[in-house]
Design a protein around this motif. Structure first.
Motif, mmCIF file in Angstrom:
data_model
loop_
_atom_site.group_PDB
_atom_site.id
_atom_site.type_symbol
_atom_site.label_atom_id
_atom_site.label_comp_id
_atom_site.label_asym_id
_atom_site.label_seq_id
_atom_site.Cartn_x
_atom_site.Cartn_y
_atom_site.Cartn_z
ATOM 1 N N ASN A 1 -2.681 -18.729 16.333
ATOM 2 C CA ASN A 1 -1.775 -18.064 17.264
ATOM 3 C C ASN A 1 -2.338 -18.008 18.685
ATOM 4 O O ASN A 1 -1.868 -17.224 19.509
ATOM 5 C CB ASN A 1 -1.432 -16.663 16.752
ATOM 6 N N GLY A 2 -3.337 -18.817 18.965
ATOM 7 C CA GLY A 2 -3.851 -18.937 20.331
ATOM 8 C C GLY A 2 -4.650 -17.760 20.840
ATOM 9 O O GLY A 2 -4.706 -17.526 22.043
ATOM 10 N N GLY A 3 -5.273 -16.988 19.957
ATOM 11 C CA GLY A 3 -6.160 -15.915 20.407
ATOM 12 C C GLY A 3 -5.667 -14.509 20.127
ATOM 13 O O GLY A 3 -6.245 -13.547 20.610
ATOM 14 N N PHE A 4 -4.607 -14.380 19.345
ATOM 15 C CA PHE A 4 -4.147 -13.043 18.955
ATOM 16 C C PHE A 4 -3.677 -13.073 17.518
ATOM 17 O O PHE A 4 -3.376 -14.126 16.962
ATOM 18 C CB PHE A 4 -3.038 -12.538 19.886
ATOM 19 N N TYR A 5 -3.649 -11.894 16.897
ATOM 20 C CA TYR A 5 -3.284 -11.788 15.482
ATOM 21 C C TYR A 5 -1.788 -11.545 15.334
ATOM 22 O O TYR A 5 -1.209 -10.731 16.030
ATOM 23 C CB TYR A 5 -4.057 -10.641 14.825
ATOM 24 N N ARG A 6 -1.177 -12.262 14.404
ATOM 25 C CA ARG A 6 0.239 -12.080 14.082
ATOM 26 C C ARG A 6 0.305 -11.578 12.633
ATOM 27 O O ARG A 6 -0.105 -12.282 11.723
ATOM 28 C CB ARG A 6 0.999 -13.388 14.213
ATOM 29 N N PRO A 7 0.833 -10.350 12.423
ATOM 30 C CA PRO A 7 0.969 -9.824 11.060
ATOM 31 C C PRO A 7 1.846 -10.736 10.200
ATOM 32 O O PRO A 7 2.732 -11.433 10.714
ATOM 33 C CB PRO A 7 1.647 -8.473 11.258
ATOM 34 N N MET A 8 1.582 -10.733 8.905
ATOM 35 C CA MET A 8 2.347 -11.564 7.971
ATOM 36 C C MET A 8 3.821 -11.156 7.933
ATOM 37 O O MET A 8 4.681 -11.993 7.710
ATOM 38 C CB MET A 8 1.756 -11.478 6.570
ATOM 39 N N ASP A 9 4.097 -9.880 8.147
ATOM 40 C CA ASP A 9 5.477 -9.398 8.193
ATOM 41 C C ASP A 9 6.071 -9.829 9.533
ATOM 42 O O ASP A 9 5.761 -9.264 10.576
ATOM 43 C CB ASP A 9 5.506 -7.875 8.048
ATOM 44 N N LEU A 10 6.929 -10.839 9.497
ATOM 45 C CA LEU A 10 7.471 -11.395 10.735
ATOM 46 C C LEU A 10 8.414 -10.457 11.464
ATOM 47 O O LEU A 10 8.809 -10.728 12.600
ATOM 48 C CB LEU A 10 8.157 -12.731 10.440
ATOM 49 N N GLN A 11 8.772 -9.337 10.832
ATOM 50 C CA GLN A 11 9.581 -8.325 11.504
ATOM 51 C C GLN A 11 8.749 -7.556 12.534
ATOM 52 O O GLN A 11 9.295 -6.929 13.430
ATOM 53 C CB GLN A 11 10.170 -7.333 10.485
ATOM 54 N N LEU A 12 7.443 -7.596 12.356
ATOM 55 C CA LEU A 12 6.550 -6.879 13.263
ATOM 56 C C LEU A 12 6.127 -7.782 14.412
ATOM 57 O O LEU A 12 5.925 -8.984 14.224
ATOM 58 C CB LEU A 12 5.307 -6.403 12.510
#
Length: 169
Positions: free
Chosen positions: A140-151
Motif C-alpha cells: 500500500n505504498g507505506g501505510f497499513y490498510r485494514p482487511m475490512d475494506l469498509q474501514l
C-alpha cells in the motif's frame, strides 16, 4: 466499627495509583481506524491487549536480542521478507535501520523483534504475523490498510502511531 472488628488502633490507608487509560495498550488496526482516535485519549470499542514491545531506540541499544537474530548481521530483507521501502540500502541490517528510529522501517523492525521475542498479542503475535503486516504496508505504498475494506486505510503517520502502540507506555 472497623477498628472494633479488626482490633486495629489506627485505620489502614491504601493508596492506589492510576495511569492514562491508553498506557501500554496494543490495538488492532481496525479498532485504531474505526474510532475517533484524534478526539480522545483511547479509541472506544477496541480489542486491546497489554503490549510489551520495545521501541526502535530501545532495540538499537539493547545487546540482548532474541536467540537466532544476530544483532550485527541480520538484515531487514532477510527477516521481514522484502527490502525496505526507501532511504535504506537493500542490504541494510536491522541495527542500521533501528538507528533511524523515526522511519517506518525502524518501527516495523522493532515490532518484528518484539514479536519474535514473544509475548505480543494479535496482530503482532509472532515474526510471521509482523511479516504479513509489512507486506500490507509495502503493498500500500507505506501505510497499513485494514482487511475490512469498509474501514479507511491508516495514513502514513497513523501507521507509525499504530505500530508504536506496541511499546508506548
Amino acid at each position: 466499627m472497623l477498628r472494633r472488628s479488626l482490633g486495629v488502633a489506627a485505620p489502614v490507608v491504601l493508596t492506589l495509583t492510576s495511569a492514562p487509560v491508553s498506557a501500554g495498550m496494543c490495538v488492532t488496526a481496525s479498532s485504531f481506524v474505526s474510532a475517533a482516535t484524534f478526539a480522545s485519549r483511547q479509541p472506544k470499542g477496541m480489542d486491546s491487549s497489554l503490549c510489551s514491545g520495545l521501541s526502535p531506540t530501545d532495540w538499537a541499544y539493547n545487546t540482548s536480542w532474541p536467540m537466532g537474530v544476530d544483532r550485527q548481521t541480520a538484515t531487514f530483507a532477510e527477516k521481514l521478507g522484502s527490502e525496505p521501502l526507501s532511504g535504506f540500502p537493500a542490504e541494510a541490517t536491522l541495527l542500521e535501520i533501528l538507528q533511524q528510529p523515526a522511519s517506518l522501517e525502524a518501527h516495523v523492525a522493532a515490532v518484528w523483534l518484539s514479536a519474535y521475542r514473544g509475548g505480543m498479542p494479535r496482530p503482532f503475535e509472532d515474526g510471521d504475523a509482523v511479516k504479513e503486516v509489512w507486506v500490507n504496508i509495502r503493498n500500500n505504498g507505506g501505510f497499513y490498510r485494514p482487511m475490512d475494506l469498509q474501514l479507511p486505510p491508516l495514513t502514513e503517520s497513523g501507521t507509525l502511531d499504530w505500530l508504536a502502540t506496541t511499546w508506548k507506555q
